[in-house]
Design an enzyme around this catalytic site. Structure first.
Site, PDB file in Angstrom:
ATOM      1  N   LYS A 188       0.835  -1.209   0.000  1.00 47.38           N
ATOM      2  CA  LYS A 188       0.000   0.000   0.000  1.00 47.38           C
ATOM      3  C   LYS A 188       0.868   1.257   0.000  1.00 47.38           C
ATOM      4  CE  LYS A 188      -3.768  -0.283   2.192  1.00 47.38           C
ATOM      5  NZ  LYS A 188      -4.736  -0.495   3.275  1.00 47.38           N
ATOM      6  N   GLY A 218      -8.439  -6.950   4.683  1.00 47.51           N
ATOM      7  CA  GLY A 218      -9.280  -7.064   5.868  1.00 47.51           C
ATOM      8  C   GLY A 218      -8.683  -7.830   7.025  1.00 47.51           C
ATOM      9  N   MET A 221      -5.905  -7.161   8.803  1.00 48.98           N
ATOM     10  CA  MET A 221      -5.338  -6.327   9.864  1.00 48.98           C
ATOM     11  C   MET A 221      -6.218  -5.104  10.078  1.00 48.98           C
ATOM     12  SD  MET A 221      -1.280  -6.739   9.106  1.00 48.98           S
ATOM     13  CE  MET A 221      -1.424  -6.573   7.341  1.00 48.98           C
ATOM     14  N   TYR A 227      12.372 -34.282 -13.932  1.00 47.09           N
ATOM     15  CA  TYR A 227      10.920 -34.226 -14.062  1.00 47.09           C
ATOM     16  C   TYR A 227      10.260 -34.259 -12.693  1.00 47.09           C
ATOM     17  CZ  TYR A 227      10.911 -39.255 -13.088  1.00 47.09           C
ATOM     18  OH  TYR A 227      11.086 -40.482 -12.487  1.00 47.09           O
TER      19      TYR A 227
END
Length: 939
Positions: free
Chosen positions: A55, A134, A136, A908
């Site tokens: 953020k 949502g 924290m 593989y």
């Protein structure tokens, strides 16, 4: 000429980016704890997510590219780490840095924090490296008190707005910081109870209908509630409020829901969260203000449409909490046309700059648009594939980046079942809402996260039904097959989290009602109770009574069932195109763990390049076949054992012929019988013993006596695998005969066969040497019997690396091996001393305590068991440079494990058929990451 223009355009973009970066006022390498952003300047930028959190980094970046962002500052993730490492204390310089940055925010916004003339209010939000929606805590309108609210009312001339902001702050601060929330036995938020009383008295439906006087009453009641339950007065000093809020956000990094979320998505606790303190802008000042959440493309389907919701006269929490029903973003063109037009321009600018779908939050304050957040949008598997491929066509990104940005596990969403059309048409529809998470889900209704977890633990399919989900419901959402809410919109918490998890979700089913006290869900005249069956169609948002029959997805219908109609679908076409891209980049082969011809055929359609594991004992779990293995185990002499082995050979030869035909020339690694005795004889009841007695001519009493004689305290580490073959060489010889005779029969009809015979449970090189002698001698006898030359019937011999000692002495084991295959299921058990079956009682406790970040049986323990794999690879190839090495545990279908195996140099991976597309994509991502490419960094 076109190429030259393109080069000039690219150079211009670089110059512009450098110019924006030059506005950065301080280097990230300094010992700063706080980074400012706002007014077109920023101390950081979008590349610093590790330090500033997602953020904070994106807020800085938006400011640098000229997008209107309210001024603020970010307290770094390093402060969070310091806080926890030092007994919840802060660096000595932090308080002064915060004060300095508050002054910068005040200057940029033209307001003063705590001022009684022109007050500045703040928001305090978390911001981890990876988005954790949502999980924290967030606090809005910080800085308001009994004096500031009057100043705010006077300054704005809007008393209702001021008191509404105050009541919101009290509700958030009281809940988050002072921990006044619903108590045991309360079904509703105590703050909402007070609000509901106020609305009932005022005879209004929404909070926005309350007057200033009515909101004053709410504020007074909130204060009484906080004082009564916490025993403390609400803090009036804005500085004290800020300190409490910052503490709360850092503390929320270790709350229950954040820990559960980190466990699910493998986010390390050591990363910590940043704290973002930002000037408040207000969407709740009247009809020319509003707030919203939007995605630059539809996060459920990937369609290139502006997708989101907004509310007039509201703050952001109103949209995501689902308390009020928001409007679709398209209607904003009529309500707030100027802001809508500006928002569309920002949408385009953000997508071009970040080159990915963006999830944005915005506020309009009296006609002025402010952007509060942007982040790469969470999306479903359907949307991830559609968006990535569409952006390649739009030339926003290259194919390599498209491959990198699709979470490999999300491909499983495209393989999930859908409802059978006839069954859905006949079902009783009881409601409908917004299609927030595509797919089809049926299960039993449960109204709480706690009950959902309990039911899922019993093996039930669960539909979690809530008015609106909150972060506290996370455990229940993880446990559920589908999620239904009766409130909220497409940007609500339920929709956002469900999309990320790939859960089927219908939200905002407003024509349905929940009575928590009675435990009922009512819609369309039908009342359902907890435990009743419910079905959700997350593609269209329909809700049905009962359990609807499911059909395979369009990808399965096209790929496996070869249905022409499914092959014409966009989902199928894009899936196939993506798989083509992945195969052009991956280096790691992908095989299948399959035990029957039918499974092999299916796996090849999914893209398997051969068999990495066929478990010989699995051929005997069906029908009466198990009796022949039981007869072999129970035999107490060579004659009895030979009789049983003769029967076993017939079954095995038939199955191997089918498997070799299905492989059509592809290699097949076949593990010799590895039957833990308890799986075959330890669970027999009296009736089964009696039945077996008739079939093999051994009395039930003798069978019981023999079972007791063969009893093992720890059968997982008992007489099985190579130990059985060394004790009874005929057991190995019979299997080799079946394998090679089947291979010869199939080769006669023109199909190439490449059998790889794998000896299980080897600890000592001598064990493999002894078993290889039996295999080679038996092969010579088979060739002689069939009149074949050595070149006409080829095979290789290797071992399953599943015991730590074999990994530690791999250079010795490799002397007798032509290949290694790591059996990471058992290597995890033996390496960690954990039983896959018995550790479930404490695994969750260990994950909660962060002893384990992941279930080690789902994702490889790279630091521990991974070291054994690395040692095995290094040791084996020190003896044989080109030793073929694979992995055949279930980790072969886990994306993070696949990437580890790529880095470790395996040839593989092998996994179950439905995980093959996931492994193919993860292998391609590993190859691209090895070249230094990462999401967003493909040039």
């Amino acid at each position: 000429m076109a190429t030259k223009k393109k080069a000039v355009k690219k150079a211009t973009k670089k110059t512009a980016r450098k110019a924006a970066a030059s506005k950065t006022t301080k280097s990230a390498s300094s010992n700063k704890n706080v980074y400012f952003f706002g007014g077109g300047e920023a101390d950081g930028n979008g590349s610093q997510k590790n330090l500033l959190g997602g953020k904070g980094a994106n807020l800085a970046e938006m400011g640098l590219i000229g997008i209107p962002v309210p001024a603020g500052f970010t307290i770094t993730t390093e402060v969070c780490t310091y806080y926890y490492d030092n007994g919840k204390k802060y660096p000595k310089t932090l308080n002064q840095e915060i004060e300095d940055n508050i002054a910068k925010v005040e200057k940029a916004m033209g307001k003063k924090f705590g001022d009684l003339e022109n007050p500045l209010l703040l928001s305090v939000r978390s911001g981890a490296r990876e988005s954790m929606p949502g999980m924290m805590d967030t606090i809005l309108n910080l800085g308001i008190n009994d004096q500031v609210v009057e100043a705010l009312a006077k300054k704005t001339g809007n008393a209702k707005f001021a008191w509404d902001s105050y009541r919101r702050f009290l509700q958030m601060y009281g809940s988050v910081v002072m921990e006044v929330e619903a108590e045991a036995g309360e079904h509703h938020d105590p703050y909402e109870v007070i609000l509901d009383k106020a609305k009932a008295k005022a005879k209004v439906k929404d909070d926005s209908g309350l007057s200033a006087e009515e909101l004053q009453w709410v504020v007074a009641e909130f204060k009484k509630l906080i004082k009564k339950r916490s025993g403390k007065d609400f803090p009036e000093d804005p500085r004290d409020q800020l300190t409490g809020a910052v503490n709360a956000v850092f503390n929320s990094w270790n709350n229950d829901r954040a820990i559960v979320y980190r466990q699910k998505y493998g986010i390390p606790a050591a990363w910590g969260t940043a704290v973002n303190v930002q000037a408040m802008v207000f969407g709740n000042t009247g009809k020319t203000s509003g707030t919203g959440v939007a995605f630059t493309r539809d996060p459920a389907t990937g369609e290139n449409v502006f997708y989101g919701e907004y509310l007039i006269d509201a703050q952001g929490e109103d949209v995501v909490a689902g308390v009020r029903t928001p409007k679709p973003i398209a209607k904003m063109a009529k309500d707030l046309p100027k802001s809508h037009k500006e928002l569309l321009k920002i949408r385009t600018k953000l997508e071009k700059h970040f080159r990915d779908v963006q999830d944005v939050e915005f506020t309009i304050e009296e006609g002025k648009l402010w952007m509060l957040q942007t982040r790469n949008g969470k999306r479903t598997g359907f949307a991830a594939v559609n968006i990535a491929l569409d952006m390649v066509k739009e030339r926003l990104i290259k194919k390599e980046e498209a491959i990198l940005r699709i979470p490999a596990d999300d491909l499983s969403h495209l393989l999930a079942p859908i409802f059978d059309s006839a069954a859905e048409k006949a079902a009783k529809k009881v409601g409908n809402g917004l299609p927030a998470g595509p797919g089809a889900a049926s299960g039993k209704i449960y109204f709480s996260a706690e009950e959902s977890v309990k039911a899922a633990a019993k093996g039930e399919s669960v539909i979690l039904v809530r008015q609106a989900t909150s972060p506290e419901d996370l455990r229940g959402m993880i446990a559920a097959e589908g999620i239904l809410t009766t409130e909220g919109g497409a940007s609500s918490h339920a929709a956002l989290v469900a999309r990320q998890m790939g859960k089927v979700c219908v939200c905002g089913a407003h024509n349905m009602t929940i009575d928590y006290a009675k435990g009922t869900l009512t819609g369309n005249g039908v009342t359902l109770k907890q435990g009743d069956e419910l079905s959700l169609n997350g593609f269209v948002g329909n809700v049905y009574e009962g359990n609807i029959k499911a059909s395979p997805s369009q990808v399965i219908q096209g790929l496996i069932e070869n249905k022409a109609a499914a092959k014409k679908s966009a989902t199928y076409k894009k899936f196939m195109e993506l798989m083509k891209w992945t195969d052009s980049h991956r280096k790691l082969g992908v095989r299948t763990n399959s035990d029957t011809p039918e499974q092999v055929e299916q796996a090849i359609k999914f893209g398997a390049e051969g068999i990495g594991l066929t478990r010989a004992e699995h051929m005997f779990f069906e029908g009466n076949r198990i009796d022949s293995v039981r007869e072999m185990i129970l035999a107490d002499d060579d004659e009895g054992r030979a009789k049983a082995l003769k029967k076993i050979k017939v079954f095995m030869k038939k199955d191997f012929k089918g498997i070799f035909k299905a492989l059509d020339g592809r290699p097949a690694t076949i593990r010799l019988l590895d039957p833990p005795l308890h799986e075959f004889i330890g669970t027999m009841d009296a009736a089964q013993k009696k039945d077996l007695s008739k079939k093999i001519g051994m009395s039930a009493a003798a069978i019981t006596k023999r079972i007791h004689a063969l009893h093992e305290e720890n059968p997982m580490l008992g007489h099985r695998g190579c130990r059985l073959g060394i004790s009874y060489p005929a057991v190995t010889a019979t299997q080799v005969e079946a394998i090679l005779e089947a291979a010869a029969d199939v080769q006669k009809k023109g199909t190439k066969v490449l059998p790889e015979i794998m000896v299980p449970l080897v600890s000592y090189a001598r064990e493999l040497e002894l078993q290889k002698q039996v295999i080679d001698e038996t092969a010579a006898e088979v060739r002689k019997k069939l009149g074949l030359k050595k070149s006409e019937l080829k095979y290789t011999v290797g071992t399953m690396m599943e015991i730590p000692r074999a990994c530690l002495t791999a250079e010795e084991v490799a002397k007798h091996a032509e290949f290694f295959s790591f059996g990471t299921n058992d290597l995890t058990q033996t390496g960690l001393g954990l039983s896959r079956d018995d550790s479930s009682s404490f695994l969750q406790t260990y994950q909660d305590a962060e002893v384990l970040n992941n279930n080690p049986f789902a994702a490889l323990d790279q630091e521990g068991v991974g070291k054994l794999v690395e040692m095995g690879v290094k040791g084996g190839r020190s003896t044989k440079k080109k030793l073929k090495i694979g992995i055949c545990g279930e980790h072969g279908g886990d994306p993070s494990s696949v990437k580890f195996f790529h880095r470790t140099g395996l040839n593989y991976v092998s996994c179950s058929p439905f995980r093959i597309p996931v492994a193919r994509l993860a292998a391609a991502q590993a190859a691209l990451e090895e070249k230094g490419m990462a999401r967003g960094e493909v040039s």
